[in-house]
Design a protein around this motif. Structure first.
Motif, PDB file in Angstrom:
ATOM      1  N   MET A   1      40.999 -19.805 -16.888  1.00 31.87           N
ATOM      2  CA  MET A   1      40.473 -18.608 -17.539  1.00 31.87           C
ATOM      3  C   MET A   1      39.478 -18.956 -18.641  1.00 31.87           C
ATOM      4  SD  MET A   1      43.017 -15.507 -18.527  1.00 31.87           S
ATOM      5  CE  MET A   1      42.133 -14.559 -19.730  1.00 31.87           C
ATOM      6  N   ALA A   2      38.430 -18.173 -18.741  1.00 35.35           N
ATOM      7  CA  ALA A   2      37.467 -18.367 -19.825  1.00 35.35           C
ATOM      8  C   ALA A   2      37.929 -17.559 -21.036  1.00 35.35           C
ATOM      9  CB  ALA A   2      36.093 -17.877 -19.379  1.00 35.35           C
ATOM     10  N   GLN A   3      37.400 -17.918 -22.210  1.00 39.18           N
ATOM     11  CA  GLN A   3      37.689 -17.115 -23.402  1.00 39.18           C
ATOM     12  C   GLN A   3      36.606 -16.042 -23.531  1.00 39.18           C
ATOM     13  OE1 GLN A   3      37.523 -19.323 -27.080  1.00 39.18           O
ATOM     14  NE2 GLN A   3      38.403 -17.623 -28.258  1.00 39.18           N
ATOM     15  N   THR A   4      37.020 -14.761 -23.635  1.00 32.59           N
ATOM     16  CA  THR A   4      36.049 -13.679 -23.793  1.00 32.59           C
ATOM     17  C   THR A   4      35.930 -13.336 -25.270  1.00 32.59           C
ATOM     18  OG1 THR A   4      36.491 -12.813 -21.599  1.00 32.59           O
ATOM     19  CG2 THR A   4      35.500 -11.291 -23.167  1.00 32.59           C
ATOM     20  N   LEU A   5      34.697 -13.428 -25.791  1.00 35.17           N
ATOM     21  CA  LEU A   5      34.472 -13.206 -27.219  1.00 35.17           C
ATOM     22  C   LEU A   5      33.874 -11.822 -27.459  1.00 35.17           C
ATOM     23  CD1 LEU A   5      32.659 -16.593 -27.975  1.00 35.17           C
ATOM     24  CD2 LEU A   5      35.063 -16.063 -28.440  1.00 35.17           C
ATOM     25  N   PRO A   6      34.371 -11.103 -28.473  1.00 34.59           N
ATOM     26  CA  PRO A   6      33.760  -9.809 -28.821  1.00 34.59           C
ATOM     27  C   PRO A   6      32.386 -10.063 -29.451  1.00 34.59           C
ATOM     28  CG  PRO A   6      35.358 -10.432 -30.485  1.00 34.59           C
ATOM     29  CD  PRO A   6      35.449 -11.486 -29.405  1.00 34.59           C
ATOM     30  N   PRO A   7      31.504  -9.059 -29.412  1.00 35.42           N
ATOM     31  CA  PRO A   7      30.137  -9.287 -29.908  1.00 35.42           C
ATOM     32  C   PRO A   7      30.026  -9.235 -31.433  1.00 35.42           C
ATOM     33  CG  PRO A   7      30.353  -7.051 -29.072  1.00 35.42           C
ATOM     34  CD  PRO A   7      31.680  -7.707 -28.860  1.00 35.42           C
ATOM     35  N   THR A   8      30.644 -10.182 -32.103  1.00 32.41           N
ATOM     36  CA  THR A   8      30.590 -10.221 -33.571  1.00 32.41           C
ATOM     37  C   THR A   8      29.684 -11.366 -34.032  1.00 32.41           C
ATOM     38  OG1 THR A   8      32.436 -11.773 -33.619  1.00 32.41           O
ATOM     39  CG2 THR A   8      32.998  -9.429 -33.742  1.00 32.41           C
ATOM     40  N   ALA A   9      29.329 -11.336 -35.309  1.00 32.81           N
ATOM     41  CA  ALA A   9      28.477 -12.392 -35.864  1.00 32.81           C
ATOM     42  C   ALA A   9      29.160 -13.755 -35.716  1.00 32.81           C
ATOM     43  CB  ALA A   9      28.178 -12.099 -37.323  1.00 32.81           C
ATOM     44  N   GLN A  10      30.485 -13.752 -35.876  1.00 27.60           N
ATOM     45  CA  GLN A  10      31.242 -14.995 -35.759  1.00 27.60           C
ATOM     46  C   GLN A  10      31.161 -15.563 -34.338  1.00 27.60           C
ATOM     47  OE1 GLN A  10      35.338 -14.311 -36.584  1.00 27.60           O
ATOM     48  NE2 GLN A  10      35.741 -16.428 -37.209  1.00 27.60           N
ATOM     49  N   SER A  11      31.277 -14.648 -33.344  1.00 25.23           N
ATOM     50  CA  SER A  11      31.172 -15.080 -31.943  1.00 25.23           C
ATOM     51  C   SER A  11      29.790 -15.661 -31.655  1.00 25.23           C
ATOM     52  CB  SER A  11      31.396 -13.920 -30.976  1.00 25.23           C
ATOM     53  OG  SER A  11      32.642 -13.317 -31.179  1.00 25.23           O
ATOM     54  N   ILE A  12      28.761 -14.965 -32.156  1.00 23.76           N
ATOM     55  CA  ILE A  12      27.390 -15.430 -31.918  1.00 23.76           C
ATOM     56  C   ILE A  12      27.237 -16.855 -32.462  1.00 23.76           C
ATOM     57  CG2 ILE A  12      24.938 -15.055 -32.513  1.00 23.76           C
ATOM     58  CD1 ILE A  12      25.768 -12.783 -30.771  1.00 23.76           C
ATOM     59  N   GLU A  13      27.791 -17.067 -33.656  1.00 22.72           N
ATOM     60  CA  GLU A  13      27.705 -18.396 -34.269  1.00 22.72           C
ATOM     61  C   GLU A  13      28.381 -19.436 -33.380  1.00 22.72           C
ATOM     62  OE1 GLU A  13      29.294 -20.190 -38.383  1.00 22.72           O
ATOM     63  OE2 GLU A  13      28.761 -18.048 -38.468  1.00 22.72           O
ATOM     64  N   LYS A  14      29.548 -19.079 -32.858  1.00 24.21           N
ATOM     65  CA  LYS A  14      30.294 -19.997 -31.984  1.00 24.21           C
ATOM     66  C   LYS A  14      29.491 -20.280 -30.702  1.00 24.21           C
ATOM     67  CE  LYS A  14      34.711 -20.528 -29.637  1.00 24.21           C
ATOM     68  NZ  LYS A  14      36.128 -20.306 -29.696  1.00 24.21           N
ATOM     69  N   VAL A  15      28.904 -19.226 -30.119  1.00 20.28           N
ATOM     70  CA  VAL A  15      28.145 -19.392 -28.875  1.00 20.28           C
ATOM     71  C   VAL A  15      26.917 -20.273 -29.117  1.00 20.28           C
ATOM     72  CG1 VAL A  15      26.775 -18.176 -27.132  1.00 20.28           C
ATOM     73  CG2 VAL A  15      28.974 -17.237 -27.849  1.00 20.28           C
ATOM     74  N   VAL A  16      26.224 -20.027 -30.236  1.00 19.98           N
ATOM     75  CA  VAL A  16      25.035 -20.843 -30.545  1.00 19.98           C
ATOM     76  C   VAL A  16      25.434 -22.306 -30.661  1.00 19.98           C
ATOM     77  CG1 VAL A  16      23.268 -21.352 -32.289  1.00 19.98           C
ATOM     78  CG2 VAL A  16      23.756 -18.975 -31.668  1.00 19.98           C
ATOM     79  N   SER A  17      26.536 -22.585 -31.339  1.00 20.46           N
ATOM     80  CA  SER A  17      26.898 -23.990 -31.519  1.00 20.46           C
ATOM     81  C   SER A  17      27.323 -24.601 -30.182  1.00 20.46           C
ATOM     82  CB  SER A  17      27.921 -24.147 -32.646  1.00 20.46           C
ATOM     83  OG  SER A  17      29.188 -24.427 -32.148  1.00 20.46           O
ATOM     84  N   PHE A  18      28.005 -23.833 -29.354  1.00 21.44           N
ATOM     85  CA  PHE A  18      28.421 -24.306 -28.021  1.00 21.44           C
ATOM     86  C   PHE A  18      27.190 -24.620 -27.165  1.00 21.44           C
ATOM     87  CE2 PHE A  18      31.068 -23.725 -24.083  1.00 21.44           C
ATOM     88  CZ  PHE A  18      32.098 -24.576 -24.460  1.00 21.44           C
ATOM     89  N   LEU A  19      26.204 -23.715 -27.208  1.00 16.63           N
ATOM     90  CA  LEU A  19      24.967 -23.914 -26.425  1.00 16.63           C
ATOM     91  C   LEU A  19      24.179 -25.115 -26.951  1.00 16.63           C
ATOM     92  CD1 LEU A  19      23.805 -20.181 -26.121  1.00 16.63           C
ATOM     93  CD2 LEU A  19      24.515 -21.648 -24.215  1.00 16.63           C
ATOM     94  N   THR A  20      24.165 -25.266 -28.263  1.00 15.15           N
ATOM     95  CA  THR A  20      23.414 -26.366 -28.879  1.00 15.15           C
ATOM     96  C   THR A  20      23.974 -27.725 -28.451  1.00 15.15           C
ATOM     97  OG1 THR A  20      22.948 -24.922 -30.747  1.00 15.15           O
ATOM     98  CG2 THR A  20      22.576 -27.273 -31.104  1.00 15.15           C
ATOM     99  N   GLN A  21      25.288 -27.739 -28.169  1.00 12.58           N
ATOM    100  CA  GLN A  21      25.908 -28.988 -27.707  1.00 12.58           C
ATOM    101  C   GLN A  21      25.687 -29.241 -26.213  1.00 12.58           C
ATOM    102  OE1 GLN A  21      30.017 -28.426 -28.841  1.00 12.58           O
ATOM    103  NE2 GLN A  21      29.370 -28.008 -30.932  1.00 12.58           N
ATOM    104  N   GLY A  22      24.905 -28.378 -25.563  1.00 11.06           N
ATOM    105  CA  GLY A  22      24.588 -28.612 -24.143  1.00 11.06           C
ATOM    106  C   GLY A  22      25.521 -27.898 -23.182  1.00 11.06           C
TER     107      GLY A  22
END
Ligand code: TXA
Ligand code: MG
Length: 323
Positions: A1-22
């Motif tokens: 199962m994937a983790q589903t994140l709500p569209p909050t500023a905190q989630s965006i920050e997490k997604v950006v860092s995840f994407l930045t790591q490739g």
């Protein structure tokens, strides 16, 4: 199962860092959900192809946040400027000559790149916080129906990815219109969508050729993703127009364009009043939903006419093509 994140500023920050790591993340857009990765990172691109099970000769769309970012990755032509000023942010992808910073794997070795600037507010928030453009095909396994909600992504790709950014249901519901400007003198429509051929022709003041190529192998296609069998549910689907079939069996579903006066357990509808925008928005959700049930067959009414109706008929026909 994937983790589903709500569209909050905190989630965006997490997604950006995840994407930045490739890494890759499923993200909402106004058309369908995309499976996004850093467009400059060949490792992220390889992960996208493998998670989707997509042949690597089928190029990805690169999503930009701004015209400055577009200029970094593609050659902006006069017609691209005209079209993007009218239709962006929104569900139109343009094929333009690519610049060297876009890895060959993104474009499957082609000298052109598909680009689009999505309008979805959550996507825009994400893109505004990402230091790179996002390559993203639709977030479905190759050949299956595109997802228009975070739940659809979880259902069909949840075991292959770690994160889904939830932005609610996609407004347009079918993939972007694709127009090729690879030859600026001959704009050519490669995929129909909610931005219609007529709208593109009005904007450009010239006629636009629709080069639909339906072939059984991906090798010779100008847009290799446009195979005849695509976007298909597992349950066999047949189309009709006009009168609904009256000899359906108990384990068969009938899907109508508008709400019928008599409702029974096996009859479904894509919109209340037959409005094309509503039908497009609800089409994939209906197919995902019916595919989770135990029907042996789905009979679906298809709309007639040009514009959005032809884009809907195109997707329904591909979904109805088996194997
Ligand atoms: O609405 C959309 O376009 C969604 C959202 C996520 O943006 N994306 C999407 O991507 O539908 P995908 O990968 O499922 O479909 C992209 C299509 C494929 O048929 C691909 O072959 C075509 O665009 N394409 C990509 N780059 C191309 C290029 N350089 N020349 C011709 N066709 C291209
Ligand atoms: Mg797709």
């Amino acid at each position: 199962m994937a983790q589903t994140l709500p569209p909050t500023a905190q989630s965006i920050e997490k997604v950006v860092s995840f994407l930045t790591q490739g890494n890759i993340v499923a993200v909402p857009t106004e058309t369908v959900y995309g499976l996004a990765g850093n467009a400059f990172d060949p490792k992220a691109i390889a992960t996208i192809y493998s998670a989707k099970g997509r042949p690597d000769n089928n190029p990805l769309i690169v999503h930009v946040r701004s015209w400055e970012q577009l200029e970094e990755i593609a050659q902006i032509t006069p017609k691209a400027k005209l079209l993007s000023e009218q239709f962006w942010p929104g569900p139109l992808s343009l094929i333009l000559k690519k610049k060297d910073c876009i890895p060959d794997s993104v474009t499957a070795g082609m000298p052109t790149v598909a680009v689009r600037m999505p309008s979805h507010p959550v996507f825009r928030q994400l893109a505004n916080n990402c230091p790179f453009p996002l390559a993203a095909p639709s977030a479905n396994p190759f050949g299956y129906i595109s997802p228009t909600s975070a739940q659809h992504v979880e259902q069909c790709l949840g075991n292959k990815i770690d994160l889904i950014l939830d932005g609610g249901s996609s407004e347009a519901g079918i993939e972007s219109t694709i127009l090729s400007l690879a030859d600026e003198s001959k704009p050519s429509l490669l995929r129909l969508g909610v931005i219609t051929r007529e709208q593109l022709e009005d904007c450009l003041g010239e006629s636009v050729e629709f080069s639909q190529r339906i072939e059984s192998t991906a090798n010779s296609l100008e847009s290799p993703g446009l195979l005849s069998q695509h976007y298909s549910p597992t349950t066999p689907l047949t189309l009709f127009s006009g009168k609904a079939p009256n000899n359906t069996k108990a384990n068969e579903a009938v899907v109508l364009l508008a709400q019928p006066s008599l409702v029974d357990n096996n009859t479904f509808h894509l919109s209340e009043k037959g409005k094309l925008e509503d039908i497009a928005r609800n089409l994939y959700g209906m197919l995902h939903d019916l595919d989770q049930r135990e029907f042996n067959k789905i009979h679906m009414e298809c709309p007639q006419g040009d514009g959005i109706a032809s884009a809907i008929t195109d997707r329904m026909s591909r979904a109805a093509t088996q194997g």
